[in-house]
Design a protein around this motif. Structure first.
Motif, PDB file in Angstrom:
ATOM      1  N   GLU A  77      62.322  24.587  44.094  1.00  0.00           N
ATOM      2  CA  GLU A  77      62.672  25.371  42.907  1.00  0.00           C
ATOM      3  C   GLU A  77      61.464  26.111  42.352  1.00  0.00           C
ATOM      4  O   GLU A  77      61.550  27.275  41.968  1.00  0.00           O
ATOM      5  CB  GLU A  77      63.290  24.474  41.826  1.00  0.00           C
ATOM      6  N   THR A  78      60.310  25.437  42.313  1.00  0.00           N
ATOM      7  CA  THR A  78      59.089  26.070  41.809  1.00  0.00           C
ATOM      8  C   THR A  78      58.671  27.220  42.716  1.00  0.00           C
ATOM      9  O   THR A  78      58.339  28.304  42.237  1.00  0.00           O
ATOM     10  CB  THR A  78      57.952  25.031  41.706  1.00  0.00           C
ATOM     11  N   LEU A  79      58.714  26.995  44.006  1.00  0.00           N
ATOM     12  CA  LEU A  79      58.330  28.038  44.961  1.00  0.00           C
ATOM     13  C   LEU A  79      59.233  29.260  44.809  1.00  0.00           C
ATOM     14  O   LEU A  79      58.743  30.387  44.653  1.00  0.00           O
ATOM     15  CB  LEU A  79      58.411  27.507  46.394  1.00  0.00           C
ATOM     16  N   LEU A  80      60.527  29.064  44.852  1.00  0.00           N
ATOM     17  CA  LEU A  80      61.452  30.195  44.774  1.00  0.00           C
ATOM     18  C   LEU A  80      61.436  30.840  43.387  1.00  0.00           C
ATOM     19  O   LEU A  80      61.643  32.055  43.263  1.00  0.00           O
ATOM     20  CB  LEU A  80      62.858  29.756  45.157  1.00  0.00           C
ATOM     21  N   GLY A  81      61.162  30.062  42.367  1.00  0.00           N
ATOM     22  CA  GLY A  81      61.094  30.595  41.015  1.00  0.00           C
ATOM     23  C   GLY A  81      59.935  31.553  40.807  1.00  0.00           C
ATOM     24  O   GLY A  81      59.940  32.358  39.877  1.00  0.00           O
ATOM     25  N   ARG A  82      58.941  31.493  41.675  1.00  0.00           N
ATOM     26  CA  ARG A  82      57.776  32.380  41.581  1.00  0.00           C
ATOM     27  C   ARG A  82      57.951  33.663  42.391  1.00  0.00           C
ATOM     28  O   ARG A  82      57.115  34.554  42.302  1.00  0.00           O
ATOM     29  CB  ARG A  82      56.536  31.671  42.102  1.00  0.00           C
ATOM     30  N   LEU A  83      58.990  33.755  43.184  1.00  0.00           N
ATOM     31  CA  LEU A  83      59.167  34.908  44.070  1.00  0.00           C
ATOM     32  C   LEU A  83      59.750  36.112  43.342  1.00  0.00           C
ATOM     33  O   LEU A  83      60.646  35.966  42.512  1.00  0.00           O
ATOM     34  CB  LEU A  83      60.101  34.561  45.224  1.00  0.00           C
ATOM     35  N   ALA A  84      59.240  37.258  43.699  1.00  0.00           N
ATOM     36  CA  ALA A  84      59.799  38.533  43.245  1.00  0.00           C
ATOM     37  C   ALA A  84      59.516  39.538  44.359  1.00  0.00           C
ATOM     38  O   ALA A  84      58.524  39.420  45.080  1.00  0.00           O
ATOM     39  CB  ALA A  84      59.157  38.973  41.943  1.00  0.00           C
ATOM     40  N   TRP A  85      60.389  40.493  44.515  1.00  0.00           N
ATOM     41  CA  TRP A  85      60.282  41.439  45.619  1.00  0.00           C
ATOM     42  C   TRP A  85      60.164  42.864  45.105  1.00  0.00           C
ATOM     43  O   TRP A  85      60.836  43.232  44.145  1.00  0.00           O
ATOM     44  CB  TRP A  85      61.527  41.341  46.509  1.00  0.00           C
TER      45      TRP A  85
END
Length: 176
Positions: A77-85
């Motif tokens: 959750e933390t990893l994906l919560g930091r993603l932006a494209w």
């Protein structure tokens, strides 16, 4: 068996990505790929055309670009919560390995995290699986699942709802 050809660009990109990840074997960390329209990529990088095959140049084709240097974390959750494209990225694919056990095995888990992982890893009915989930900015998605004990390209399961939580988390990486 009545095998239908796969013509959906997202499904083709997901299958190609899954095979690419599978070629490196098991016990891998999570891997993340940006999905971009191949035509747009070739406009920016025309020298890549010579590396492409006919299916890569089909209308609507997508190219997966691995995002190296993915930080290691114990929290998906933390990893994906930091993603932006950026806008140039049309979608993403995420590959992750997991252990699957029968529901009754989860009810018998020790309370300490490390002990629980050890308990699951030693369970006789444990199955190791690799999930590849691919989503497009517009909302389309596909999930692929490969089992370690049926490790063959023709034994990869596909579906839309194999990992609904992961699908939603990846879709959220495209929200403003």
């Amino acid at each position: 068996m009545n095998a239908q050809p796969v013509i959906d660009p997202l499904a083709i990109a997901a299958l190609d990505t899954e095979r690419h990840v599978a070629a490196a074997g098991w016990d891998q960390p999570a891997r993340l790929f940006a999905l971009v329209r191949t035509a747009d990529l070739l406009e920016r990088e025309p020298q890549l055309r010579e590396q492409m095959g006919p299916s890569d140049l089909a209308e609507g084709a997508l190219t997966a670009i691995e995002q190296e240097g993915l930080p290691t974390t114990t929290s998906l959750e933390t990893l994906l919560g930091r993603l932006a494209w950026p806008d140039e990225v049309d979608g993403c694919a995420f590959a992750i390995e997991r252990m699957v056990v029968p529901p009754e095995a989860e009810r018998e888990l020790p309370s300490r995290g490390e002990d629980a992982v050890d308990h699951l890893a030693a369970h006789p009915d444990r199955k190791d699986v690799r999930l590849v989930v691919a989503v497009l900015r517009g909302g389309a998605s596909i999930c692929l699942l490969r089992q370690r004990d049926h490790d063959s390209d023709d034994a990869v399961a596909t579906g839309k709802d194999i990992a609904p939580g992961l699908v939603e988390a990846l879709k959220a990486t495209f929200e403003d």
